[in-house]
Design an enzyme around this catalytic site. Structure first.
Site, PDB file in Angstrom:
ATOM      1  CE  LYS A 219      -0.950  -0.094   5.094  1.00 36.41           C
ATOM      2  NZ  LYS A 219       0.122  -1.293   5.633  1.00 36.41           N
TER       3      LYS A 219
ATOM      4  NE  ARG B 162      -0.984  -0.404  11.385  1.00 34.91           N
ATOM      5  CZ  ARG B 162      -0.079  -0.347  10.916  1.00 34.91           C
ATOM      6  NH1 ARG B 162      -0.010   0.569  10.413  1.00 34.91           N
ATOM      7  NH2 ARG B 162       1.193   0.144  10.013  1.00 34.91           N
TER       8      ARG B 162
ATOM      9  NE  ARG C 192       9.191  -3.322   4.578  1.00 30.35           N
ATOM     10  CZ  ARG C 192       8.273  -2.853   4.426  1.00 30.35           C
ATOM     11  NH1 ARG C 192       7.329  -2.236   3.820  1.00 30.35           N
ATOM     12  NH2 ARG C 192       7.683  -3.093   6.179  1.00 30.35           N
TER      13      ARG C 192
ATOM     14  NE  ARG D  78       9.342  -1.051   8.503  1.00 30.01           N
ATOM     15  CZ  ARG D  78       8.271  -0.874   7.858  1.00 30.01           C
ATOM     16  NH1 ARG D  78       8.066  -0.057   6.630  1.00 30.01           N
ATOM     17  NH2 ARG D  78       7.589  -1.298   8.729  1.00 30.01           N
TER      18      ARG D  78
ATOM     19  NE  ARG E 129       5.261  -4.645  10.923  1.00 30.17           N
ATOM     20  CZ  ARG E 129       5.946  -4.833   9.994  1.00 30.17           C
ATOM     21  NH1 ARG E 129       7.005  -4.645   9.312  1.00 30.17           N
ATOM     22  NH2 ARG E 129       5.632  -3.187   8.417  1.00 30.17           N
TER      23      ARG E 129
HETATM   24  P1  AMP Z   1       3.784   0.421   8.904  1.00 29.90           P
HETATM   25  O1  AMP Z   1       5.035   1.644   8.404  1.00 29.90           O
HETATM   26  O2  AMP Z   1       2.684   1.397   8.311  1.00 29.90           O
HETATM   27  O3  AMP Z   1       3.784  -0.660   9.151  1.00 29.90           O
HETATM   28  O4  AMP Z   1       4.115   1.160  10.776  1.00 29.90           O
HETATM   29  C1  AMP Z   1       5.291   0.969  11.315  1.00 29.90           C
HETATM   30  C2  AMP Z   1       4.624   0.744  12.612  1.00 29.90           C
HETATM   31  O5  AMP Z   1       4.940   1.362  13.166  1.00 29.90           O
HETATM   32  C3  AMP Z   1       3.607   0.227  13.247  1.00 29.90           C
HETATM   33  O6  AMP Z   1       3.921  -1.671  13.484  1.00 29.90           O
HETATM   34  C4  AMP Z   1       3.471   0.371  14.534  1.00 29.90           C
HETATM   35  O7  AMP Z   1       3.913  -0.131  15.520  1.00 29.90           O
HETATM   36  C5  AMP Z   1       3.577   1.854  14.438  1.00 29.90           C
HETATM   37  N1  AMP Z   1       2.561   2.731  13.769  1.00 29.90           N
HETATM   38  C6  AMP Z   1       2.327   2.804  12.424  1.00 29.90           C
HETATM   39  N2  AMP Z   1       1.172   3.743  12.111  1.00 29.90           N
HETATM   40  C7  AMP Z   1       0.676   3.266  13.208  1.00 29.90           C
HETATM   41  C8  AMP Z   1      -1.260   3.869  13.551  1.00 29.90           C
HETATM   42  N3  AMP Z   1      -2.304   4.338  12.863  1.00 29.90           N
HETATM   43  N4  AMP Z   1      -1.089   3.580  14.970  1.00 29.90           N
HETATM   44  C9  AMP Z   1      -0.392   3.478  15.553  1.00 29.90           C
HETATM   45  N5  AMP Z   1       0.837   2.554  15.295  1.00 29.90           N
HETATM   46  C10 AMP Z   1       0.805   2.756  14.360  1.00 29.90           C
END
Ligand code: AMP
Length: 223
Positions: free
Chosen positions: A13, A88, A124, A157, A168
């Site tokens: 996404k 989320r 990744r 990462r 996750r």
């Molecule tokens: P992402 O890059 O979107 O996979 O986000 C990486 C990490 O950031 C997630 O595993 C969460 O720990 C945190 N995170 C990102 N967006 C949110 C959100 N909307 N609410 C809570 N934690 C978030």
């Protein structure tokens, strides 16, 4: 236009959000990117978020909502924006409606089977300097381990390690999946199969968005 990119981690996404942003001129707001930046800079917010992020859990709603509110209310978001990784959970969705009640939400749910998600996440790699995203299998760099965009070193990462990926995905099923039913009932919702090539997935998204843009123009002119 307020575009929400739903879908599990690793579904692509973020990549699609970048492409949509470039084509339609909307900023992409990725809460994951904003949080990673805060962690890198060692800000108080970054320090609070760091532990949950490295373990694959969610950062507290209050922190994330505050960040999103500041961003969506800034001047470059007046025409529209793309949200990647937010909301989320249902409480975050409610808060988003309060922050920006005027704009209709278009939800694009980018879907992928779980084995493919795991493969994509574990292969990744991101650039340690500019954050560009690559994949060792489907989108590798020209020079091994070196970013095509800026020449810096690629890293994995912290949360793309196998044990964190598992967590996750569990957190996604527990919290975020409920948003699918929520948005299906409430707003314009489209499920997009992300199994295809990046450019083909993007084409499907553009077809949907063109239709939605035409519809909203019709409504505007009839008013
Ligand atoms: P992402 O890059 O979107 O996979 O986000 C990486 C990490 O950031 C997630 O595993 C969460 O720990 C945190 N995170 C990102 N967006 C949110 C959100 N909307 N609410 C809570 N934690 C978030």
């Amino acid at each position: 236009m307020k575009i929400i990119l739903l879908g599990p981690p690793g579904s692509g996404k973020g990549t699609q959000g970048d492409l949509v942003g470039k084509k339609y001129g909307f900023p992409k707001i990725s809460t994951g990117d904003l949080l990673r930046q805060a962690v890198k800079e060692g800000t108080p917010l970054g320090k609070k978020a760091e532990v949950s992020m490295s373990q694959g859990g969610l950062v507290s709603d209050d922190i994330v909502i505050e960040m999103v509110r500041d961003r969506v209310l800034s001047s470059d978001c007046q025409k529209g924006y793309i949200l990647d990784g937010f909301p989320r959970n249902i409480p975050q969705a409610h808060r988003l409606e309060e922050i920006d009640p005027e704009r209709q939400e278009i939800v694009l749910d980018v879907c992928l089977s779980e084995p493919t998600l795991i493969d994509r996440l574990s292969s990744r790699r991101i650039c340690s300097r500019c954050g560009a995203v690559f994949n060792l299998v489907i989108h590798n760099t020209k020079k091994r381990g070196i970013c095509d965009e800026c020449g810096a070193e690629l890293i994995q990462r912290q949360d793309d390690r196998p044990e964190v990926i598992k967590e996750r995905l569990r957190v996604y099923h527990e919290n975020t999946e409920a948003l699918v039913e929520y948005y299906k009932k409430k707003y314009v919702y489209h499920c997009i199969n992300s199994e295809a090539k990046i450019e083909d997935v993007f084409k499907s998204i553009c077809t949907i968005l063109e239709k939605e843009i035409a519809k909203s123009r019709e409504i505007e002119t009839s008013q």
